[in-house]
Design an enzyme around this catalytic site. Structure first.
Site, mmCIF file in Angstrom:
data_model
loop_
_atom_site.group_PDB
_atom_site.id
_atom_site.type_symbol
_atom_site.label_atom_id
_atom_site.label_comp_id
_atom_site.label_asym_id
_atom_site.label_seq_id
_atom_site.Cartn_x
_atom_site.Cartn_y
_atom_site.Cartn_z
ATOM 1 N N SER A 150 -21.210 -39.334 77.897
ATOM 2 C CA SER A 150 -21.386 -39.097 79.325
ATOM 3 C C SER A 150 -21.833 -37.667 79.556
ATOM 4 O O SER A 150 -21.406 -36.747 78.839
ATOM 5 C CB SER A 150 -20.066 -39.335 80.071
ATOM 6 O OG SER A 150 -20.175 -38.909 81.414
ATOM 7 N N TYR A 163 -10.993 -39.014 81.144
ATOM 8 C CA TYR A 163 -12.157 -39.774 80.685
ATOM 9 C C TYR A 163 -13.136 -38.864 79.952
ATOM 10 O O TYR A 163 -13.634 -39.194 78.868
ATOM 11 C CB TYR A 163 -12.839 -40.439 81.879
ATOM 12 C CG TYR A 163 -14.220 -40.972 81.603
ATOM 13 C CD1 TYR A 163 -14.399 -42.207 80.996
ATOM 14 C CD2 TYR A 163 -15.359 -40.241 81.955
ATOM 15 C CE1 TYR A 163 -15.679 -42.699 80.743
ATOM 16 C CE2 TYR A 163 -16.632 -40.724 81.714
ATOM 17 C CZ TYR A 163 -16.790 -41.958 81.107
ATOM 18 O OH TYR A 163 -18.053 -42.435 80.855
#
Length: 256
Positions: A150, A163
């Protein structure tokens, strides 16, 4: 429409391959000739739809079920993969592994419980680690490992800190695997999406947040699964044989 059979004769496994970015990758690699193992954790119907869509376009695919984030998940996944591959009467082995499966945790640090933390790390970090470990004996020389990370690992987003930490660990895995597997001609790279139109991100239902995410890209829109899949297909192909250990920004220029 794809005009090349870049992955003809290859076998690919995409974790979380039935929905969102994973579905886009499954469809793209299949269109380019790969036999695709579409892994899913819970949504059997979505996996079957993805397989049928691939077959309707003339491709080859099969579903692989294994719940991630539980003890023995990697062994269960590979047992299902081996069984599915045999049912396809395909040669044993693997050419492309895409570690895509993951969950989000949209909470700032003050709101993250130990249970939340353990679950997001079990699925996003521990599972791919042991999936790769079990893959090494199946992955053919000259193969590809692609970890879906990400852009959050390079852009501070405190609302998803736990996360982001899971994806940072995945980035570190990429570098170390690239060094270890280089002598076998296996490349290992990270593809890092930004704000992408998938069901994994529940905040997109909020029009204000949706507009904010769109405005973060220099192109003024959210990413689409196909945007990410196109990059993965290139990295998985022969043209990217001299690229390894890279973190590839697939965010549409977020925060430039």
């Amino acid at each position: 429409m794809t005009t090349t059979q870049r992955h003809a004769g290859r076998t690919a496994l995409i974790t979380g391959g039935s929905r969102g970015i994973g579905r886009g990758i499954s469809l793209r690699l299949a269109r380019e000739g790969a036999l695709v193992a579409v892994h899913y954790g819970h949504d059997h119907a979505a996996a079957e739809r993805t397989v049928k869509e691939i077959e309707a376009e003339g491709g080859r695919a099969f579903a692989v079920h294994a719940e991630l984030g539980v003890p023995g998940d990697a062994a269960a996944l590979w047992a299902a993969f081996d069984e599915g591959l045999a049912a396809q009467e395909a040669e044993p082995g693997l050419d492309i592994l895409v570690n895509n499966a993951g969950i989000t945790l949209p909470r700032p640090i003050a709101q993250v419980t130990e249970e939340d933390y353990d679950r997001v790390f079990a699925i996003n970090t521990k599972a791919p680690f042991f999936i790769v470990q079990h893959a090494l004996e199946r992955l053919r020389d000259g193969g590809r490992i692609i970890n879906i990370s990400s852009v959050a690992t390079r852009v501070p987003l405190p609302a998803i800190v736990a996360y982001t930490m899971t994806k940072g660990a995945l980035d570190a895995l990429t570098l170390n695997l690239a060094k270890e597997l280089g002598p076998r001609g296996i490349t290992v790279n990270t593809v890092a999406p930004g704000f992408t139109e998938t069901e994994i991100n529940p905040t997109l239902a909020n029009p204000r947040i949706r507009q904010m995410y769109s405005d973060a890209s220099v192109f003024g829109r959210l990413g689409a699964p196909a945007d990410i899949a196109d990059i993965v297909s290139f990295v998985a192909g022969d043209d990217a044989r001299w690229m390894t250990g890279h973190w590839i920004d697939a965010s549409g220029g977020v925060q430039l």
